[in-house]
Design a protein around this motif. Sequence first.
Motif, PDB file in Angstrom:
ATOM      1  N   GLY A 190       0.814  -1.209   0.000  1.00 13.43           N
ATOM      2  CA  GLY A 190       0.000   0.000   0.000  1.00 13.43           C
ATOM      3  C   GLY A 190       0.846   1.257   0.000  1.00 13.43           C
ATOM      4  O   GLY A 190       1.622   1.502   0.929  1.00 13.43           O
ATOM      5  N   ARG A 217      -8.294   0.968   4.389  1.00 11.39           N
ATOM      6  CA  ARG A 217      -9.375   0.519   5.281  1.00 11.39           C
ATOM      7  C   ARG A 217     -10.040  -0.774   4.807  1.00 11.39           C
ATOM      8  O   ARG A 217     -10.739  -1.420   5.565  1.00 11.39           O
ATOM      9  CB  ARG A 217     -10.399   1.637   5.451  1.00 11.39           C
ATOM     10  CG  ARG A 217     -10.997   2.129   4.161  1.00 11.39           C
ATOM     11  CD  ARG A 217     -11.678   3.459   4.338  1.00 11.39           C
ATOM     12  NE  ARG A 217     -11.817   4.097   3.030  1.00 11.39           N
ATOM     13  CZ  ARG A 217     -12.844   4.818   2.672  1.00 11.39           C
ATOM     14  NH1 ARG A 217     -13.812   5.028   3.529  1.00 11.39           N
ATOM     15  NH2 ARG A 217     -12.899   5.351   1.480  1.00 11.39           N
ATOM     16  N   PHE A 219     -10.319  11.068  -5.471  1.00  8.89           N
ATOM     17  CA  PHE A 219     -10.104  12.239  -4.633  1.00  8.89           C
ATOM     18  C   PHE A 219     -10.038  11.842  -3.164  1.00  8.89           C
ATOM     19  O   PHE A 219     -10.905  11.152  -2.658  1.00  8.89           O
ATOM     20  CB  PHE A 219     -11.229  13.257  -4.855  1.00  8.89           C
ATOM     21  CG  PHE A 219     -11.095  14.468  -3.986  1.00  8.89           C
ATOM     22  CD1 PHE A 219     -10.116  15.412  -4.251  1.00  8.89           C
ATOM     23  CD2 PHE A 219     -11.920  14.655  -2.894  1.00  8.89           C
ATOM     24  CE1 PHE A 219      -9.975  16.536  -3.449  1.00  8.89           C
ATOM     25  CE2 PHE A 219     -11.795  15.776  -2.084  1.00  8.89           C
ATOM     26  CZ  PHE A 219     -10.817  16.712  -2.364  1.00  8.89           C
ATOM     27  N   PRO A 223      -0.540   7.330   2.340  1.00  8.14           N
ATOM     28  CA  PRO A 223       0.305   8.098   3.258  1.00  8.14           C
ATOM     29  C   PRO A 223       1.012   7.210   4.298  1.00  8.14           C
ATOM     30  O   PRO A 223       2.196   7.413   4.580  1.00  8.14           O
ATOM     31  CB  PRO A 223      -0.683   9.056   3.939  1.00  8.14           C
ATOM     32  CG  PRO A 223      -1.813   9.187   2.976  1.00  8.14           C
ATOM     33  CD  PRO A 223      -1.919   7.872   2.263  1.00  8.14           C
ATOM     34  N   ALA A 224       0.307   6.219   4.838  1.00  2.40           N
ATOM     35  CA  ALA A 224       0.921   5.380   5.879  1.00  2.40           C
ATOM     36  C   ALA A 224       2.076   4.565   5.301  1.00  2.40           C
ATOM     37  O   ALA A 224       3.187   4.559   5.850  1.00  2.40           O
ATOM     38  CB  ALA A 224      -0.133   4.465   6.493  1.00  2.40           C
TER      39      ALA A 224
END
Length: 172
Positions: A11, A163, A43, A14-15
């Motif tokens: 992934g 998520r 978005f 951001p993380a």
Amino acid sequence: MGERLSTVIVGGGPAGMVAGLLLARAGVRVTVLEKHRDFLRDFRGDTVHPSTLDLFRQIGLLGELLALPHARFDTATLDLLGRRYTIATLRHLPVVAPYIAMMPQWDLLDFIARQARRYPTFDLRMTTEAVAPVLDAAGRVAGVSLASGEALPARLVIAADGRRSVLREAAG
Ligand SMILES: Cc1cc2nc3c(=O)[nH]c(=O)nc-3n(C[C@H](O)[C@H](O)[C@H](O)COP(=O)(O)OP(=O)(O)OC[C@H]3O[C@@H](n4cnc5c(N)ncnc54)[C@H](O)[C@@H]3O)c2cc1C
């Protein structure tokens, strides 16, 4: 499976990207897998909050981040019956950047990728989808298998796939 990679991060949000940057900066060999072709996709907002900006200060990148085009917003006002009222302000926050920086998430992710690529131990593989963890004989996570059919061995796998994480689900 081929050569055992040190760390695989599934992934490139951001993380995952920040984890990849920090590990590469610490000299760890890290491969980030992102299933999309680029960061310019759905978005995901464009407000970088004071607490997020403070994290960039902590990792020494706030100045370079704020050199990117962005707008700043620190006060919300309401115009009513010919008068302007201040209804919220961030100016009092005890951080060096007490405002929201308006910047699309793809610009932020491109920025993190550019920073991370400065380190030779960082590898970002776009258009690379992980489908499941690979378990060793003892049942420990030992890598990930990809949609391409390839398997990537790794000493550490970080599931940063958002998520609806496929890896979290598979790992129970
Ligand atoms: C509509 C919307 C607006 C938002 N606006 C804001 C905002 O203005 N400001 C703010 O701070 N936050 C905002 N957020 C929240 C912010 O987007 C999330 O908190 C943040 O993106 C979470 O980061 P993450 O890295 O955990 O997950 P994600 O950003 O979801 O990243 C996960 C990444 O993993 C990739 N991936 C998933 N599965 C796989 C797989 N199997 N193999 C390889 N790659 C995979 C995905 O493509 C994705 O790039 C918004 C969210 C949404 C949905």
